[in-house]
Design a protein around this motif. Structure first.
Motif, short mmCIF file in Angstrom:
data_model
loop_
_atom_site.label_atom_id
_atom_site.label_comp_id
_atom_site.label_asym_id
_atom_site.label_seq_id
_atom_site.Cartn_x
_atom_site.Cartn_y
_atom_site.Cartn_z
N LEU A 354 0.90 -1.33 -0.01
CA LEU A 354 -0.04 0.04 0.05
C LEU A 354 0.74 1.11 0.10
O LEU A 354 2.21 1.29 0.36
CB LEU A 354 -1.03 0.00 1.29
CG LEU A 354 -1.90 -1.13 1.62
CD1 LEU A 354 -2.79 -1.13 2.51
CD2 LEU A 354 -2.80 -1.15 0.15
N GLN A 355 0.33 2.29 -0.53
CA GLN A 355 0.85 3.72 -0.29
C GLN A 355 -0.08 4.71 0.38
O GLN A 355 -1.21 4.63 0.36
CB GLN A 355 1.11 4.21 -1.58
CG GLN A 355 2.32 3.58 -2.57
CD GLN A 355 2.60 4.23 -3.72
OE1 GLN A 355 2.27 5.59 -3.98
NE2 GLN A 355 3.18 3.62 -4.76
N ASN A 356 0.52 5.59 1.10
CA ASN A 356 -0.02 6.86 1.58
C ASN A 356 0.75 7.90 1.07
O ASN A 356 1.98 7.95 1.23
CB ASN A 356 -0.22 6.83 3.13
CG ASN A 356 -1.24 5.80 3.69
OD1 ASN A 356 -1.26 5.50 4.69
ND2 ASN A 356 -2.28 5.84 2.83
N VAL A 357 0.01 9.20 0.81
CA VAL A 357 0.70 10.41 0.63
C VAL A 357 0.48 11.32 1.62
O VAL A 357 -0.89 11.44 1.90
CB VAL A 357 0.28 10.89 -0.81
CG1 VAL A 357 0.72 12.48 -1.03
CG2 VAL A 357 0.37 10.25 -2.10
N ILE A 358 1.18 11.99 2.40
CA ILE A 358 0.98 12.47 3.57
C ILE A 358 1.79 13.95 3.56
O ILE A 358 2.83 14.27 3.04
CB ILE A 358 1.89 11.90 4.65
CG1 ILE A 358 1.34 10.45 4.87
CG2 ILE A 358 1.82 12.59 6.04
CD1 ILE A 358 2.35 9.54 5.68
N ASN A 359 0.96 14.99 3.85
CA ASN A 359 1.37 16.25 3.94
C ASN A 359 2.40 16.47 5.03
O ASN A 359 2.28 16.26 6.00
CB ASN A 359 0.45 17.36 4.34
CG ASN A 359 0.54 18.78 4.07
OD1 ASN A 359 1.68 19.13 4.61
ND2 ASN A 359 -0.62 19.60 3.76
N ALA A 360 3.62 16.93 4.42
CA ALA A 360 4.98 16.96 5.13
C ALA A 360 4.85 18.12 6.21
O ALA A 360 5.67 18.00 6.94
CB ALA A 360 6.02 17.19 4.27
N GLU A 361 3.87 19.06 6.04
CA GLU A 361 3.86 20.16 7.15
C GLU A 361 2.87 19.84 8.22
O GLU A 361 3.17 20.22 9.28
CB GLU A 361 3.29 21.41 6.29
CG GLU A 361 3.96 21.93 5.19
CD GLU A 361 3.59 22.90 4.44
OE1 GLU A 361 3.52 24.09 5.09
OE2 GLU A 361 2.82 22.69 3.56
N THR A 362 1.91 18.98 8.11
CA THR A 362 1.09 18.93 8.99
C THR A 362 0.77 17.27 9.37
O THR A 362 0.15 17.11 10.46
CB THR A 362 -0.56 19.32 8.38
OG1 THR A 362 -0.89 18.32 7.23
CG2 THR A 362 -0.55 20.63 7.98
N LYS A 364 -0.87 14.99 7.91
CA LYS A 364 -2.40 14.70 7.60
C LYS A 364 -2.31 13.80 6.37
O LYS A 364 -1.60 14.15 5.25
CB LYS A 364 -3.37 15.88 7.19
CG LYS A 364 -3.60 16.69 8.44
CD LYS A 364 -4.09 15.80 9.55
CE LYS A 364 -4.35 16.91 10.87
NZ LYS A 364 -4.72 15.88 12.01
N ILE A 365 -3.01 12.80 6.49
CA ILE A 365 -3.10 11.56 5.14
C ILE A 365 -3.91 12.49 4.02
O ILE A 365 -5.14 12.70 4.21
CB ILE A 365 -3.59 10.61 5.64
CG1 ILE A 365 -2.69 9.77 6.81
CG2 ILE A 365 -3.58 9.46 4.51
CD1 ILE A 365 -3.18 8.26 7.26
N ILE A 366 -3.14 12.58 2.89
CA ILE A 366 -3.96 13.30 1.66
C ILE A 366 -4.78 11.76 0.88
O ILE A 366 -5.83 12.11 0.47
CB ILE A 366 -2.91 13.88 0.75
CG1 ILE A 366 -2.35 14.85 1.47
CG2 ILE A 366 -3.76 14.32 -0.51
CD1 ILE A 366 -1.14 15.67 0.62
N SER A 367 -3.95 10.97 0.57
CA SER A 367 -4.63 9.57 -0.01
C SER A 367 -3.98 8.30 0.35
O SER A 367 -2.64 8.44 1.13
CB SER A 367 -4.53 9.60 -1.55
OG SER A 367 -3.24 9.98 -2.05
#
Length: 367
Positions: A354-362, A364-367
């Motif tokens: 699996l993959q997650n894209v995560i906002n590197a500032e906050t 928070k998981i984007i997708s």
């Protein structure tokens, strides 16, 4: 100086320090201390187990990254035709219009040559190919989810007899510049794979309409004349690779899900596919960003996993820092740093990648 004067000065210094160290912004908490990311990170939480390779481009300064907006770049269709199709005998021409990237109608043109050449263009994306490509693509399966994935069978940055790999990439980029795209080799991460004819002969695979192997479509013979380079080019922003939702719906990060893809042989460019290229310019409202330390970010991601109704164990083995382009309501793209996280999900005897894209500032998981 009076005692009260010193007291007032101390209060000013103390207040400034508090504001600097604990300031809030619309993005969330700001981390004023410089961050450093190790090559390997290990930590176990209730839902996520990190034994993780950390990948950050050597070209990036993680303490001097910015968020801003940019536009998708376009090109001159007449120059494309002149550069790629002017010598082709035309058999068919089709044209129409469709919805463009910014929500406006755009015109598309589709040309088919007498010997099977093809060219599709709409001023945003384009696809060009020579008949030679049909054989080559049967030998190339670059998506890692494909059970017959084989990109690793071809030598990365390998060299073929007819030219070195840099010659092909330079010619491709020059064509892109000529037709109007704002790119240069220094603004791209370029990977090349040497597709040797002997390996292609072993990897060739074709199917019929029922999904069975169809050897009747195979090439009669393979020779050094068929050798070619497969290029994957990804735009570079702030020294980091660019990520966006490929084709508007593919969220996974794959080497082949990128802005520019090409095949190059002794006869020149055999295939050129442009999905998206961006005009990377920095407006006045550029904003500096602060990245979360890994300890804080991974803890935040784990907290979000608590909402999953699953007893699965997620083993994170790789994280890589990208810049993401996300389309906004105005049709432009907001650019900001993200971590792409690769992991294995184990649930009983089943295992998924699996993959997650995560906002590197906050965090928070984007997708």
């Amino acid at each position: 100086m009076t005692k009260n004067w010193w007291k007032a000065l101390w209060m000013v210094i103390l207040t400034g320090s508090i504001l600097y160290g604990c300031g809030k912004s619309e993005k969330g908490e700001t981390y004023s201390e410089p961050v450093e990311f190790p090559e390997y990170f290990e930590e176990s939480y209730s839902y996520l187990d990190f034994k993780t390779e950390i990948i950050v481009s050597d070209e990036a300064d993680v303490n001097e990254l910015y968020r801003f907006s940019m536009k998708r770049a376009g090109y001159d269709t007449e120059k494309v035709y002149e550069a790629l199709f002017s010598d082709v005998e035309i058999k068919e021409i089709h044209e129409g219009d469709s919805l463009g990237d910014a929500g406006k109608r755009i015109t598309w043109e589709d040309y088919i040559g007498a010997e099977g050449e093809y060219l599709y263009m709409n001023g945003e994306s384009l696809t060009y190919g020579h008949p030679f490509v049909s054989y080559i693509m049967r030998c190339l399966r670059p998506e890692t989810k494909n059970p017959k994935y084989n990109l690793d069978k071809y030598e990365l940055n390998g060299q073929l007899g007819f030219a070195d790999d840099e010659s092909g990439s330079k010619e491709i980029v020059e064509v892109l510049k000529t037709i109007g795209f704002p790119v240069d080799t220094s603004e791209l991460f370029i990977k090349s794979y040497a597709m040797n004819h002997k390996i292609m002969e072993q990897e060739e695979y074709a199917m019929d309409m029922q999904g069975n192997e169809d050897t009747s479509k195979y090439k009669d013979s393979w020779t050094p004349e068929d050798d070619c380079y497969y290029y994957i080019m990804r735009q570079k922003i702030e020294g980091l690779p660019l990520y966006y939702v490929y084709g508007g719906y593919i969220k996974e990060v794959e080497e082949c899900y990128t802005g520019i893809e090409a095949l190059y042989s002794k006869d020149g460019i055999q295939r050129l596919s442009v999905n998206k290229i961006f005009d990377v310019s920095y407006p006045e409202n550029i904003k500096e960003v602060s990245l979360m330390p890994l300890e804080s970010l991974t803890e935040e991601v784990n907290e979000q996993y608590k909402m999953l109704l699953s007893n699965a164990v997620y083993k994170v083995n790789r994280m890589e820092l990208y810049m993401m382009a996300e389309q906004n309501i105005h049709g432009n793209y907001d650019v900001f740093p993200v971590w792409v996280m690769w992991m294995e999900q184990e649930d009983g005897e089943t295992k998924k990648i699996l993959q997650n894209v995560i906002n590197a500032e906050t965090g928070k998981i984007i997708s």
